[in-house]
Design a protein around this motif. Structure first.
Motif, short mmCIF file in Angstrom:
data_model
loop_
_atom_site.label_atom_id
_atom_site.label_comp_id
_atom_site.label_asym_id
_atom_site.label_seq_id
_atom_site.Cartn_x
_atom_site.Cartn_y
_atom_site.Cartn_z
N LEU A 68 76.88 54.31 -35.05
CA LEU A 68 77.65 55.54 -34.86
C LEU A 68 78.67 55.79 -35.96
O LEU A 68 79.13 56.93 -36.13
N VAL A 69 79.02 54.75 -36.73
CA VAL A 69 79.95 54.96 -37.85
C VAL A 69 79.25 55.58 -39.05
O VAL A 69 79.89 55.87 -40.06
N GLY A 70 77.92 55.80 -38.97
CA GLY A 70 77.22 56.58 -39.98
C GLY A 70 76.77 55.85 -41.23
O GLY A 70 76.42 56.48 -42.22
N ILE A 71 76.72 54.51 -41.20
CA ILE A 71 76.42 53.77 -42.42
C ILE A 71 75.06 54.11 -43.00
O ILE A 71 74.88 54.18 -44.22
N ASN A 72 74.08 54.37 -42.16
CA ASN A 72 72.74 54.61 -42.70
C ASN A 72 72.57 56.01 -43.27
O ASN A 72 71.56 56.29 -43.93
N VAL A 73 73.54 56.88 -43.07
CA VAL A 73 73.56 58.14 -43.81
C VAL A 73 73.68 57.83 -45.31
O VAL A 73 73.04 58.44 -46.16
N VAL A 74 74.53 56.85 -45.64
CA VAL A 74 74.71 56.43 -47.03
C VAL A 74 73.44 55.79 -47.55
O VAL A 74 72.99 56.07 -48.67
N PHE A 75 72.82 54.90 -46.75
CA PHE A 75 71.67 54.16 -47.23
C PHE A 75 70.38 54.99 -47.27
O PHE A 75 69.53 54.78 -48.12
N TYR A 76 70.20 55.92 -46.33
CA TYR A 76 68.98 56.72 -46.29
C TYR A 76 69.09 58.00 -47.11
O TYR A 76 68.11 58.46 -47.67
N TYR A 77 70.30 58.58 -47.13
CA TYR A 77 70.46 59.90 -47.74
C TYR A 77 71.44 59.88 -48.91
O TYR A 77 71.95 60.94 -49.30
N GLY A 78 71.72 58.70 -49.45
CA GLY A 78 72.73 58.62 -50.50
C GLY A 78 72.51 59.61 -51.63
O GLY A 78 73.41 60.33 -52.04
N ALA A 79 71.26 59.65 -52.15
CA ALA A 79 70.97 60.56 -53.26
C ALA A 79 71.16 62.01 -52.83
O ALA A 79 71.79 62.81 -53.53
N THR A 80 70.62 62.36 -51.67
CA THR A 80 70.76 63.73 -51.16
C THR A 80 72.22 64.07 -50.90
O THR A 80 72.68 65.18 -51.19
N LEU A 81 72.97 63.12 -50.36
CA LEU A 81 74.38 63.33 -50.04
C LEU A 81 75.17 63.69 -51.30
O LEU A 81 75.91 64.69 -51.32
N TRP A 82 75.02 62.90 -52.36
CA TRP A 82 75.80 63.14 -53.57
C TRP A 82 75.31 64.36 -54.34
O TRP A 82 76.10 65.07 -54.96
N GLU A 83 74.01 64.62 -54.27
CA GLU A 83 73.51 65.85 -54.88
C GLU A 83 74.06 67.08 -54.15
O GLU A 83 74.27 68.14 -54.76
N ALA A 84 74.30 66.94 -52.85
CA ALA A 84 74.83 68.06 -52.06
C ALA A 84 76.23 68.47 -52.49
O ALA A 84 76.66 69.59 -52.23
N VAL A 85 76.95 67.55 -53.14
CA VAL A 85 78.30 67.89 -53.61
C VAL A 85 78.38 67.91 -55.13
O VAL A 85 79.44 67.69 -55.72
N GLY A 86 77.22 68.17 -55.78
CA GLY A 86 77.25 68.48 -57.21
C GLY A 86 76.78 67.41 -58.16
O GLY A 86 76.76 67.63 -59.37
N PHE A 87 76.38 66.20 -57.69
CA PHE A 87 75.91 65.16 -58.59
C PHE A 87 74.47 65.46 -59.01
O PHE A 87 73.69 66.04 -58.26
N THR A 88 74.08 65.04 -60.23
CA THR A 88 72.68 65.14 -60.65
C THR A 88 71.87 64.06 -59.96
O THR A 88 72.42 63.09 -59.44
N GLU A 89 70.53 64.21 -59.93
CA GLU A 89 69.68 63.21 -59.30
C GLU A 89 69.87 61.84 -59.95
O GLU A 89 69.99 60.82 -59.26
N ASP A 90 69.91 61.80 -61.27
CA ASP A 90 70.06 60.54 -61.98
C ASP A 90 71.37 59.86 -61.62
O ASP A 90 71.41 58.66 -61.33
N TYR A 91 72.47 60.65 -61.61
CA TYR A 91 73.77 60.07 -61.30
C TYR A 91 73.86 59.67 -59.83
O TYR A 91 74.48 58.66 -59.50
N ALA A 92 73.22 60.45 -58.97
CA ALA A 92 73.23 60.12 -57.54
C ALA A 92 72.51 58.79 -57.29
O ALA A 92 72.96 57.97 -56.48
N LEU A 93 71.40 58.56 -57.99
CA LEU A 93 70.67 57.29 -57.85
C LEU A 93 71.50 56.13 -58.38
O LEU A 93 71.49 55.03 -57.82
N GLN A 94 72.24 56.36 -59.47
CA GLN A 94 73.12 55.31 -59.99
C GLN A 94 74.24 55.00 -59.00
O GLN A 94 74.65 53.84 -58.86
N THR A 95 74.75 56.04 -58.33
CA THR A 95 75.79 55.84 -57.32
C THR A 95 75.27 54.98 -56.17
O THR A 95 76.00 54.14 -55.63
N ASN A 96 74.00 55.17 -55.80
CA ASN A 96 73.38 54.31 -54.77
C ASN A 96 73.43 52.85 -55.19
O ASN A 96 73.73 51.96 -54.38
N ILE A 97 73.11 52.59 -56.45
CA ILE A 97 73.10 51.21 -56.95
C ILE A 97 74.50 50.62 -56.88
O ILE A 97 74.69 49.47 -56.48
#
Length: 467
Positions: free
Chosen positions: A275-304
């Protein structure tokens, strides 16, 4: 090995092999992060369709967790893990080759069976073959391997997408990079399956099955002859006087005719972890950061980056869990997550759109969101990430351990599914900010749940657990 001496080499081998299941749990869960553009393009999916395709694994995981708890009581912990390993291989091959959304969903449900089985079987197996004084540290390695699997998937996805020129670009043999992201997981799954042949069955399972001589042989290899004889006697004594094959009915107290309180506590731990939402980060990390303006490449690096920080936090948990205990870590994690999630919610509330509809976080909000989100990941992985699984593996009495884990594991994956499948729609309405407010509130409530309901298990023998 000297009498009474713990065979550290064998225990290390056993834990290392068992926690490959945790790695596969993480890899199979995390590989979806970064493939969503490919799925959307290949199967013409909308937001709901993406949620269903991403969440398909969770349907299988809930069923797999429930079935594995009982299955491990019937055929053993090691055999159940072998079945999980085979399911990982089948799922990876099918998911990568899927020609339709229906086939992909079917493949991910099969993978979910493996993830669910590994999620409940590995922790209980590890808890049953390690000494009480190091059990917390050894069991916490499971979470390190889960995060390592997630990070491994993030790194592999980033590398394949970068090499191909994007997740939807052709990579090898005429197939897109996102398909190879799934096929690559066949390698660790096959290693897991083969390695399981080199570890023994759980001695506690063997005693429950009346195979005391085999159990004593395993325990002798682990702890020495004198300690093995004592432990077999302890395990036998811990079983109820009217011992019978473990069943789900054991979860009901014979005197009060009500579900045992310890099971409700286990379910609470399992559900709050999601319920604290941790798997939103793990499943949708790339989509999450792209939703607030990150590029796909940078969003994938943020996941790492999140994955690396998670591993570091898990290593800190390993250093602390047998020193300060399980409950203090849970309390620290709940408080830290409540604060950092609230900060993330505030940062997302500042998002603005330009004339072309592109979304971004103004000023320092992007940096604040990124720092707060990674602090949240750290707080989770130093506490609820590893500690929840450690406690589920050790808090239940021997007679009900498999059945209780089946129910708690099922609840955990159902909560996971609710959070994960709902996220793509929640991004649209009520929006990221209010969604994260909800996760922050769940973290705050979890603090009071732990404070009032959870009992410390540090240093206690498994045979001494009550409930």
């Amino acid at each position: 090995m000297e009498p009474g001496q713990v065979n550290k080499a064998l225990i290390t081998l056993v834990v290392a092999v068992a926690t490959i299941g945790g790695f596969m749990f993480g890899y199979d869960s995390g590989v979806i992060n970064g493939t969503q553009k490919g799925l959307e393009a290949a199967f013409d999916l909308g937001r709901l369709g993406i949620g269903i395709n991403v969440g398909a694994i969770l349907v299988g995981s809930s069923i797999g967790a429930f079935a594995a708890g009982r299955l491990s009581d019937l055929i053993g912990r090691r055999n159940t893990m072998m079945i999980a390993a085979a399911l990982f291989v089948i799922s990876a091959l099918l998911a990568g080759a899927a020609a339709s959304s229906a086939i992909f969903i079917f493949a991910r449900i099969i993978g979910g069976f493996g993830v669910g089985a590994a999620s409940v079987t590995s922790p209980v197996y590890i808890s049953e073959v390690t000494p009480a004084n190091i059990r917390g540290r050894m069991s916490s390695i499971q979470q390190v391997m889960i995060i390592s699997g997630l990070t491994g998937a993030f790194v592999a996805n980033f590398a394949l997408a970068r090499y191909a020129g994007g997740s939807t670009a052709i990579l090898w043999a005429g197939y897109e990079a996102w398909r190879w992201m799934f096929w690559l997981q066949v390698v660790p799954a096959a290693i897991y399956f083969v390695a399981l042949f080199f570890i023994p069955e759980s001695p506690r399972y063997l005693v429950v099955k009346g195979r005391d001589d085999e159990a004593q042989s395993v325990l002798t290899r682990l702890f020495g002859a004198a300690e093995a004889k004592r432990k077999v006697s302890e395990i036998r004594d811990s079983l109820s006087a009217d011992h019978h094959r473990p069943t789900l009915s054991d979860l009901v107290d014979k005197n009060t005719k009500k579900i045992r309180p310890i099971l409700w506590i286990g379910i609470g731990l399992a559900v709050f972890q999601q319920l604290v939402g941790i798997n939103v980060v793990f499943y949708y990390g790339a989509t999450l950061w792209e939703a607030v303006g990150f590029t796909e490449d940078y969003a994938l690096q943020t996941n790492i980056l999140s994955g690396v920080l998670s591993i570091g936090a898990c290593l800190l948990a390993i250093a602390l869990i047998d020193k300060i205990g399980r409950k203090p870590l849970l309390l620290i994690g709940s408080a830290g997550m409540a604060v950092t999630l609230a900060v993330v919610a505030w940062a997302f509330s500042t998002a603005v759109s330009d004339a072309g509809g592109a979304v971004s976080l103004p000023g320092h909000s992007g940096v604040i969101a990124l720092v707060a989100a990674n602090l949240y990941v750290i707080f989770f992985n130093v506490s609820w990430g590893p500690v929840m699984w450690v406690m589920l593996g050790e808090m239940f009495p021997t007679q009900i351990r498999g059945s209780a884990l089946a129910v708690a594991g099922f609840a955990q994956w159902i909560a996971n599914a609710v959070i994960s499948v709902s996220f793509p729609s929640l991004v649209v309405s009520p929006g990221l900010s209010l969604t994260y407010v909800g996760y922050a509130m769940a973290a705050a409530v979890s603090f009071f749940f732990v404070k009032t309901m959870v009992q410390e298990t540090r240093g206690r023998e498994l045979e001494a657990m009550e409930g």
